[in-house]
Scaffold this motif. Structure first.
Motif, PDB file in Angstrom:
ATOM      1  N   GLY A 165      -4.227  -7.811 -24.729  1.00 22.35           N
ATOM      2  CA  GLY A 165      -4.626  -8.207 -23.379  1.00 22.35           C
ATOM      3  C   GLY A 165      -3.779  -7.611 -22.287  1.00 22.35           C
ATOM      4  O   GLY A 165      -3.938  -6.469 -21.922  1.00 22.35           O
ATOM      5  N   GLY A 166      -2.857  -8.377 -21.764  1.00 19.51           N
ATOM      6  CA  GLY A 166      -2.118  -7.978 -20.573  1.00 19.51           C
ATOM      7  C   GLY A 166      -1.040  -6.938 -20.786  1.00 19.51           C
ATOM      8  O   GLY A 166      -0.256  -6.698 -19.883  1.00 19.51           O
ATOM      9  N   LEU A 167      -0.984  -6.329 -21.912  1.00 20.52           N
ATOM     10  CA  LEU A 167       0.086  -5.388 -22.229  1.00 20.52           C
ATOM     11  C   LEU A 167       0.244  -4.277 -21.208  1.00 20.52           C
ATOM     12  O   LEU A 167       1.356  -3.906 -20.856  1.00 20.52           O
ATOM     13  N   VAL A 168      -0.897  -3.769 -20.687  1.00 19.10           N
ATOM     14  CA  VAL A 168      -0.819  -2.617 -19.793  1.00 19.10           C
ATOM     15  C   VAL A 168      -0.701  -3.038 -18.333  1.00 19.10           C
ATOM     16  O   VAL A 168      -0.706  -2.216 -17.449  1.00 19.10           O
ATOM     17  N   GLN A 169      -0.595  -4.318 -18.052  1.00 22.47           N
ATOM     18  CA  GLN A 169      -0.571  -4.758 -16.669  1.00 22.47           C
ATOM     19  C   GLN A 169       0.843  -5.095 -16.213  1.00 22.47           C
ATOM     20  O   GLN A 169       1.593  -5.736 -16.918  1.00 22.47           O
ATOM     21  N   ALA A 170       1.152  -4.651 -15.002  1.00 18.91           N
ATOM     22  CA  ALA A 170       2.451  -4.993 -14.431  1.00 18.91           C
ATOM     23  C   ALA A 170       2.324  -6.306 -13.684  1.00 18.91           C
ATOM     24  O   ALA A 170       1.308  -6.595 -13.084  1.00 18.91           O
ATOM     25  N   ALA A 171       3.344  -7.123 -13.735  1.00 22.97           N
ATOM     26  CA  ALA A 171       3.305  -8.422 -13.056  1.00 22.97           C
ATOM     27  C   ALA A 171       3.782  -8.272 -11.625  1.00 22.97           C
ATOM     28  O   ALA A 171       4.790  -8.824 -11.222  1.00 22.97           O
ATOM     29  N   THR A 172       3.045  -7.480 -10.850  1.00 23.90           N
ATOM     30  CA  THR A 172       3.417  -7.246  -9.459  1.00 23.90           C
ATOM     31  C   THR A 172       2.363  -7.829  -8.538  1.00 23.90           C
ATOM     32  O   THR A 172       1.176  -7.719  -8.807  1.00 23.90           O
ATOM     33  N   THR A 173       2.805  -8.447  -7.485  1.00 20.45           N
ATOM     34  CA  THR A 173       1.875  -8.933  -6.464  1.00 20.45           C
ATOM     35  C   THR A 173       1.894  -7.963  -5.295  1.00 20.45           C
ATOM     36  O   THR A 173       2.951  -7.598  -4.799  1.00 20.45           O
ATOM     37  N   TYR A 174       0.708  -7.522  -4.881  1.00 23.94           N
ATOM     38  CA  TYR A 174       0.596  -6.623  -3.733  1.00 23.94           C
ATOM     39  C   TYR A 174      -0.014  -7.374  -2.566  1.00 23.94           C
ATOM     40  O   TYR A 174      -0.895  -8.216  -2.752  1.00 23.94           O
ATOM     41  N   ASN A 175       0.459  -7.065  -1.399  1.00 23.97           N
ATOM     42  CA  ASN A 175      -0.085  -7.686  -0.185  1.00 23.97           C
ATOM     43  C   ASN A 175      -0.498  -6.605   0.801  1.00 23.97           C
ATOM     44  O   ASN A 175       0.166  -5.579   0.913  1.00 23.97           O
ATOM     45  N   TRP A 176      -1.578  -6.865   1.516  1.00 25.99           N
ATOM     46  CA  TRP A 176      -2.037  -5.920   2.529  1.00 25.99           C
ATOM     47  C   TRP A 176      -2.351  -6.641   3.837  1.00 25.99           C
ATOM     48  O   TRP A 176      -2.730  -7.817   3.839  1.00 25.99           O
ATOM     49  N   THR A 177      -2.219  -5.891   4.909  1.00 25.65           N
ATOM     50  CA  THR A 177      -2.638  -6.363   6.225  1.00 25.65           C
ATOM     51  C   THR A 177      -3.486  -5.282   6.871  1.00 25.65           C
ATOM     52  O   THR A 177      -3.107  -4.110   6.859  1.00 25.65           O
ATOM     53  N   TRP A 178      -4.635  -5.670   7.394  1.00 25.45           N
ATOM     54  CA  TRP A 178      -5.480  -4.741   8.144  1.00 25.45           C
ATOM     55  C   TRP A 178      -5.641  -5.296   9.548  1.00 25.45           C
ATOM     56  O   TRP A 178      -5.782  -6.509   9.736  1.00 25.45           O
ATOM     57  N   SER A 179      -5.642  -4.401  10.527  1.00 19.53           N
ATOM     58  CA  SER A 179      -5.839  -4.884  11.888  1.00 19.53           C
ATOM     59  C   SER A 179      -6.508  -3.804  12.728  1.00 19.53           C
ATOM     60  O   SER A 179      -6.444  -2.615  12.410  1.00 19.53           O
ATOM     61  N   THR A 180      -7.140  -4.226  13.799  1.00 18.53           N
ATOM     62  CA  THR A 180      -7.763  -3.283  14.722  1.00 18.53           C
ATOM     63  C   THR A 180      -7.570  -3.748  16.152  1.00 18.53           C
ATOM     64  O   THR A 180      -7.655  -4.937  16.446  1.00 18.53           O
ATOM     65  N   THR A 181      -7.259  -2.816  17.008  1.00 21.00           N
ATOM     66  CA  THR A 181      -7.245  -3.089  18.445  1.00 21.00           C
ATOM     67  C   THR A 181      -8.112  -2.046  19.139  1.00 21.00           C
ATOM     68  O   THR A 181      -7.926  -1.744  20.309  1.00 21.00           O
ATOM     69  N   LEU A 182      -9.057  -1.503  18.381  1.00 16.68           N
ATOM     70  CA  LEU A 182      -9.935  -0.473  18.937  1.00 16.68           C
ATOM     71  C   LEU A 182     -10.799  -1.041  20.040  1.00 16.68           C
ATOM     72  O   LEU A 182     -11.247  -2.179  19.978  1.00 16.68           O
ATOM     73  N   ILE A 216     -16.562 -16.074  17.687  1.00 19.40           N
ATOM     74  CA  ILE A 216     -15.240 -15.516  17.377  1.00 19.40           C
ATOM     75  C   ILE A 216     -15.277 -13.990  17.348  1.00 19.40           C
ATOM     76  O   ILE A 216     -16.338 -13.373  17.175  1.00 19.40           O
ATOM     77  N   LYS A 217     -14.102 -13.393  17.522  1.00 20.41           N
ATOM     78  CA  LYS A 217     -13.903 -11.969  17.242  1.00 20.41           C
ATOM     79  C   LYS A 217     -12.720 -11.887  16.295  1.00 20.41           C
ATOM     80  O   LYS A 217     -11.729 -12.620  16.467  1.00 20.41           O
ATOM     81  N   ILE A 218     -12.822 -11.022  15.319  1.00 20.41           N
ATOM     82  CA  ILE A 218     -11.786 -10.927  14.289  1.00 20.41           C
ATOM     83  C   ILE A 218     -11.014  -9.623  14.441  1.00 20.41           C
ATOM     84  O   ILE A 218     -11.609  -8.545  14.489  1.00 20.41           O
ATOM     85  N   LYS A 219      -9.701  -9.745  14.514  1.00 16.79           N
ATOM     86  CA  LYS A 219      -8.888  -8.543  14.711  1.00 16.79           C
ATOM     87  C   LYS A 219      -8.090  -8.133  13.482  1.00 16.79           C
ATOM     88  O   LYS A 219      -7.388  -7.117  13.520  1.00 16.79           O
ATOM     89  N   GLY A 220      -8.184  -8.912  12.411  1.00 13.72           N
ATOM     90  CA  GLY A 220      -7.444  -8.497  11.222  1.00 13.72           C
ATOM     91  C   GLY A 220      -7.636  -9.410  10.031  1.00 13.72           C
ATOM     92  O   GLY A 220      -8.227 -10.492  10.138  1.00 13.72           O
ATOM     93  N   PHE A 221      -7.139  -8.923   8.896  1.00  9.71           N
ATOM     94  CA  PHE A 221      -7.213  -9.679   7.639  1.00  9.71           C
ATOM     95  C   PHE A 221      -5.924  -9.500   6.857  1.00  9.71           C
ATOM     96  O   PHE A 221      -5.229  -8.493   7.015  1.00  9.71           O
ATOM     97  N   THR A 222      -5.633 -10.457   6.009  1.00  6.29           N
ATOM     98  CA  THR A 222      -4.573 -10.284   5.026  1.00  6.29           C
ATOM     99  C   THR A 222      -5.161 -10.569   3.648  1.00  6.29           C
ATOM    100  O   THR A 222      -6.101 -11.362   3.511  1.00  6.29           O
ATOM    101  N   ALA A 223      -4.632  -9.896   2.645  1.00 11.28           N
ATOM    102  CA  ALA A 223      -5.124 -10.091   1.284  1.00 11.28           C
ATOM    103  C   ALA A 223      -4.009  -9.807   0.293  1.00 11.28           C
ATOM    104  O   ALA A 223      -3.012  -9.165   0.623  1.00 11.28           O
ATOM    105  N   THR A 224      -4.218 -10.305  -0.913  1.00  6.41           N
ATOM    106  CA  THR A 224      -3.212 -10.121  -1.953  1.00  6.41           C
ATOM    107  C   THR A 224      -3.890  -9.794  -3.273  1.00  6.41           C
ATOM    108  O   THR A 224      -5.069 -10.075  -3.468  1.00  6.41           O
TER     109      THR A 224
END
Ligand SMILES: [Ca+2]
Ligand SMILES: [Ca+2]
Ligand SMILES: [Ca+2]
Ligand SMILES: [Ca+2]
Length: 304
Positions: free
Chosen positions: A19-36, A259-267
């Motif tokens: 199963g998980g043998l090839v997976q690294a136990a890392t958590t990644y986080n991202w932020t996206w934003s726009t001010t266009l 509403i207007k949305i200017k960004g998101f966060t995800a993990t």
């Protein structure tokens, strides 16, 4: 079958079995934003990543962002820095088509509008009649009607589709502007995506979409956290909109949401999900090759 092939095969079985043998136990986080700002934005080259791994948005992010169904791409900033890119693609929808209720009106593409630091809004196809007009005959005119130029549920229900390169758990929605009220609805897709236009909100569950939750008064300072509701859910496809009881949940308050949305966060937590078949094959080949090199080195050492 030579020795190398036998070895690779046995490693493959080993990896699959564990199963998980090839997976690294890392958590990644991202932020996206726009001010266009500007519709279309004056400079849509700087916010278009030079490379994308998904082609879903192809051809939609041209300078001609003046038609329904336009689409925008955003490169996210990732943590740990430099680790993994994850391009977010956004497209607008609303149930402006034929039907007899909010759950049966057909979903149609809409216009994704950019309102500077306020964020993104949706101008749907309503041009008059019993529903508040948002666009105009012949195409959207996003500057004409406020607050209908936002993501709203006055008249029909506006939502935006988020497509990520990588499956993520959506953790936050950053609202840059609201009027009257700011309740939102979030959905996630399990399984493969099929075009939303032509479906209706009442049939999204049958298309693999899950109602994740309604969130009241989400216009707060910074990104509004939905992490407690989305924990354990990872998907490449998410829908976020003004509160939309047609997809499930309680009907909520009677105050219309704009509403207007200017960004998101995800993990993304590697350890929590089953890798895609393609990713697994690549990982297995890499692992097997690495192990084989190790074996060869050991053999050589013995021979030396
Ligand atoms: Ca709208
Ligand atoms: Ca509206
Ligand atoms: Ca509210
Ligand atoms: Ca409300």
């Amino acid at each position: 079958m030579n020795l190398k092939r036998i070895f690779v095969t046995s490693i493959g079985v080993l990896a699959l079995g564990s199963g998980g043998l090839v997976q690294a136990a890392t958590t990644y986080n991202w932020t996206w934003s726009t001010t266009l700002s500007g519709n279309p934005p004056a400079d849509n080259t700087t916010w278009t990543p030079s490379t994308t791994t998904g082609d879903w948005c192809s051809g939609m992010n041209s300078a001609s962002m003046s038609t329904y169904g336009n689409c925008a791409r955003f490169g996210g900033s990732e943590t740990p820095a430099g680790s993994l890119t994850n391009v977010l693609q956004v497209k607008a929808y609303s149930n402006t088509g034929a039907g007899s209720s909010q759950s049966t009106y057909d979903i149609e593409s809409a216009y994704l509008a950019f309102w500077g630091s306020s964020g993104m809004g949706v101008v749907n196809r309503n041009t008059g009649g019993s529903d508040p007009p948002e666009g105009a005959t012949g195409g959207p005119t996003p500057s004409s009607t406020s607050p209908e130029h936002s993501i709203d549920n006055n008249g029909r229900y506006d939502m935006i589709l988020l497509t990520f390169d990588r499956a993520v758990s959506l953790t936050g929605v950053d609202i840059g502007w609201s009027e009257n009220d700011s309740d939102i609805t979030v959905m996630a897709l399990g399984g493969s995506y099929s075009e939303l236009a032509g479906k209706d909100y009442g049939s999204l569950a049958a298309a693999g979409w899950s109602y994740v939750g309604h969130f009241a008064n989400a216009d707060v300072s910074g990104a509004y956290s939905i992490a407690s509701a989305t924990q354990g859910i990872e998907s490449r496809y998410w829908l976020v909109g003004a509160r939309n009881p047609a997809v499930g949940g309680a009907s909520g308050d009677s105050y219309k949401d704009y509403i207007k949305i200017k960004g998101f966060t995800a993990t993304e937590k590697y350890g929590n999900k089953v890798p895609e078949p393609g990713a697994m094959s690549i990982a297995l080949i890499a692992l097997a090759s690495g192990a084989f090199v190790t074996l060869r080195r050991r053999s050589r050492r013995v021979a030396d």
